[in-house]
Every structure is written in C-alpha cells, then in structure tokens.
Design a protein around this motif. Sequence first.
Motif, short mmCIF file in Angstrom:
data_model
loop_
_atom_site.label_atom_id
_atom_site.label_comp_id
_atom_site.label_asym_id
_atom_site.label_seq_id
_atom_site.Cartn_x
_atom_site.Cartn_y
_atom_site.Cartn_z
N GLU A 279 0.93 -1.31 0.19
CA GLU A 279 -0.07 -0.08 0.19
C GLU A 279 0.75 1.13 -0.10
N SER A 280 2.19 1.20 0.37
CA SER A 280 3.19 2.17 0.87
C SER A 280 3.86 2.50 -0.71
N ASP A 281 3.74 1.63 -1.48
CA ASP A 281 4.65 1.48 -2.75
C ASP A 281 4.46 2.59 -3.83
N LEU A 282 5.28 3.53 -3.82
CA LEU A 282 5.02 4.44 -4.78
C LEU A 282 5.20 4.10 -6.40
N ALA A 283 5.97 3.04 -6.26
CA ALA A 283 6.49 2.65 -7.63
C ALA A 283 5.41 1.66 -8.26
N GLN A 284 4.30 1.46 -7.66
CA GLN A 284 3.25 0.55 -8.26
C GLN A 284 2.62 0.95 -9.49
N LEU A 285 2.31 0.25 -10.31
CA LEU A 285 1.74 0.80 -11.60
C LEU A 285 0.46 1.58 -11.46
N PRO A 286 0.13 2.71 -12.24
CA PRO A 286 -0.76 3.48 -12.04
C PRO A 286 -2.15 2.74 -12.05
N ILE A 287 -3.27 2.89 -11.31
CA ILE A 287 -4.45 2.38 -11.43
C ILE A 287 -5.23 2.76 -12.75
N ALA A 288 -5.84 2.01 -13.62
CA ALA A 288 -6.34 2.23 -14.93
C ALA A 288 -7.82 2.50 -14.54
N SER A 289 -8.54 3.41 -15.51
CA SER A 289 -9.66 3.64 -15.35
C SER A 289 -10.51 2.39 -15.79
N GLN B 224 -1.76 -16.25 -17.88
CA GLN B 224 -2.07 -16.44 -16.43
C GLN B 224 -0.69 -15.71 -15.79
N ASN B 225 0.06 -15.04 -16.32
CA ASN B 225 1.30 -14.43 -15.83
C ASN B 225 0.68 -13.00 -15.27
N THR B 226 0.05 -13.09 -14.08
CA THR B 226 -0.49 -11.83 -13.65
C THR B 226 -0.18 -11.47 -12.18
N LYS B 227 -0.39 -10.35 -11.72
CA LYS B 227 -0.24 -10.26 -10.16
C LYS B 227 -1.55 -9.16 -9.83
N VAL B 228 -1.71 -9.35 -8.25
CA VAL B 228 -2.89 -8.15 -7.81
C VAL B 228 -2.12 -7.41 -6.91
N SER B 229 -2.38 -5.97 -7.17
CA SER B 229 -1.83 -5.05 -6.36
C SER B 229 -2.98 -4.22 -5.49
N LYS B 230 -2.74 -3.74 -4.41
CA LYS B 230 -3.77 -2.94 -3.78
C LYS B 230 -3.45 -1.49 -3.50
N LYS B 231 -4.22 -0.58 -3.74
CA LYS B 231 -4.04 0.83 -3.41
C LYS B 231 -5.28 1.41 -2.93
N ALA B 232 -5.02 1.78 -1.73
CA ALA B 232 -6.30 2.00 -0.92
C ALA B 232 -7.15 0.97 -0.78
N THR B 233 -8.47 1.29 -1.24
CA THR B 233 -9.58 0.26 -1.44
C THR B 233 -9.74 -0.51 -2.54
N GLN B 234 -8.81 -0.08 -3.69
CA GLN B 234 -9.01 -0.75 -4.87
C GLN B 234 -8.03 -1.87 -5.17
N TYR B 235 -8.49 -3.02 -5.58
CA TYR B 235 -7.57 -4.28 -6.13
C TYR B 235 -7.51 -4.40 -7.58
N THR B 236 -6.26 -4.39 -8.10
CA THR B 236 -5.98 -4.07 -9.63
C THR B 236 -5.28 -5.43 -10.04
N LEU B 237 -5.56 -6.10 -11.17
CA LEU B 237 -4.78 -7.13 -11.80
C LEU B 237 -4.11 -6.52 -12.74
N GLU C 297 -13.60 -3.14 -5.72
CA GLU C 297 -13.36 -2.04 -4.65
C GLU C 297 -14.19 -2.30 -3.58
N ALA C 298 -13.21 -2.22 -2.42
CA ALA C 298 -13.65 -2.69 -1.17
C ALA C 298 -14.41 -1.64 -0.49
#
Length: 312
Positions: A215-225, A284-297, A310-311
């Motif tokens: 959640e603190s990682d600033l290098a996470q890929l931006p959340i897409a619309s 299937q080569n995917t990963k899930v990241s979390k930013k705030a309440t949003q989970y992105t594949l 969205e939580a």
Amino acid sequence: MIIKEKIQIAARDPRVRAGQKQELDVAFYLRRAFKDHPLVFVLHDFKFSFNEETAQIDHLIIYPFGFILLESKSIEGEVTVNAQGEWTRSVRNSWKGIPSPIKQLELQEKLLREMLNQNKHKILPKFLFNLVQQSFGGREWHQLCVVSSTAIIDRSNIPKNISGRVVKSEFVVDAVTKTMNLPRFDSKVIQALKIDTRPDFSEEDLNSICSFLLESDLAQLPIASSQPNNNDQTATEKPIISCKQCGEDELLVPNSGRYGYYVKCQKCGTNTSMKLSCSTCNSQNTKVSKKATQYTLVCLDCSSQQIVMEAR
C-alpha cells in the motif's frame, strides 16, 4: 513468495539497460529460490516516501526474523573497496570512484525503519492482554550489494564488515539463505521456528507487513480507469470476480494471506483468489496490487490492467 514482480521497462540509455538487466538477473535468482516459500516474501522496485524523504530499494526481503535490503549494481571490470569503505571501479583501463552502495542501503534501511516504527500500531498487534504494542525492535536488518557476475571483486583489502555484504548475482541466493538462517523448508518448518531464540514475526504479522508495504509503494503501476479507452491499451473493462463455489458476486470481502489477495464469500464461506487470467491476452502471468480500497490485476505479459474490485 514474490509479492511484487520486477517489471522490465524499455530504455535507450545503455547504462539504464545494463542496470535493468542486472536487477532482472537478481530477480530471476530470487524467484527460483523463494517463489514457493510461505515465509519468505520478496518485493522488487520498492519505492516509498516518509517524513518528506523518498527512497527506492531494488529488492526487499521480509522473513520471520527481519528484513534484507539488496542493491543491484551493474559493474563490469574490477571493483575494490579501501579500508575507509570507499568504492572504486575500473572503466576502460582507468579507475573511477563510485558512491558506496552499502552507505546507500544503510540510508534506505534507516528510512524504512522509521516508517515501519511510526506505523507499528497499524501493522503489528498488541500482546499481554492487548496492553503492550508490538514493535520492530530487536528484528534483524541486513544489507547485500549484488554486483554483475562478470565483475572482478578484489577482496584483498576490503574490510570484513563490507566484504561479506558484496556478492555476485549467481551467489545471491546462497548469501540470502545464509543471512536468514531459516530451517529447511519442509513440513516441520513452523515447528523449527518455534525453538529459535530470535524474536520472530508470526505468519499473520508477515502478511500484515507485506500488505502495508504494498500500500505504501509509490512505484506501483498506476490504477487504470474502469472505463474502456480505445486509445489506451492498458485500460480494460472492469472484470467481475465471483465465488468459485456458489457464484456469489456481491457478498465478497477482500483479504490477504499466504498466497496473496483473495475474497471470502459471506454466503458460503469459500475463499477465491483474486489472481485471475488476463481478459486481454488470457495470460496467467498476472499479479494483484492494492492501493487504498482498490484491487487491480496487472498482466505481466501485455501490461493491461483490470480493476478486480473496490472494497466497500
């Protein structure tokens, strides 16, 4: 377990390409060694900010007894370190001084310690009848500088406290394994940890630490619309995750565990992984990241992004 992959980015600068290749080499060795280990967590390219300062750690390892910070250095030719800890490398038959990667790691560690301790009440539980807050004191902190496999390391005059922290890429797993000093990964690993006298993090603590860091990682890929955009290949239609047992798609609660992010169905109690196949390329080569309440594949093959949920 790899909780954040190393992402390759196209670059024209030869120095940037060389540095990225070195980081990818180190990430490869760490993945081969720890991708299935339930108590060793690896983050690549961890960038964070605290107290108006920013740091980026090439590779960060979290394990039951503490943390290991790794700095990757693409160094061709020979590298030496004098008694004062000053680094020198050979460049086309001449010598050039370079900043000390060890000092860089020490500064990164200091900032990371400060951030974790400042947020310990959010990350770690209390003990002694919920009266005493657990902290990060007494944990192990280590640094390793990983140089190119083709480099020549002159260890004749390197101070011992530095020499042990400088390794070549192909020996990084050996160095990490020796540093962690964990029992062999088998069916008795949890029991073996209990007889170690070092203060340790529980499995729940490790999951909580990793979630906080992600959640603190600033290098996470931006959340897409969630709205599709024909001019942007990274924006895809919002997928719908449903319970693998009963098909429920509303009464789902997000959570994280040993194998990453998942949802728990409040209707039948089944857990379903958020790690879906990419809807763009079916990879299937995917990963899930979390930013705030949003989970992105994020697809690591085609780079598309999909909002899983969205939580509430």
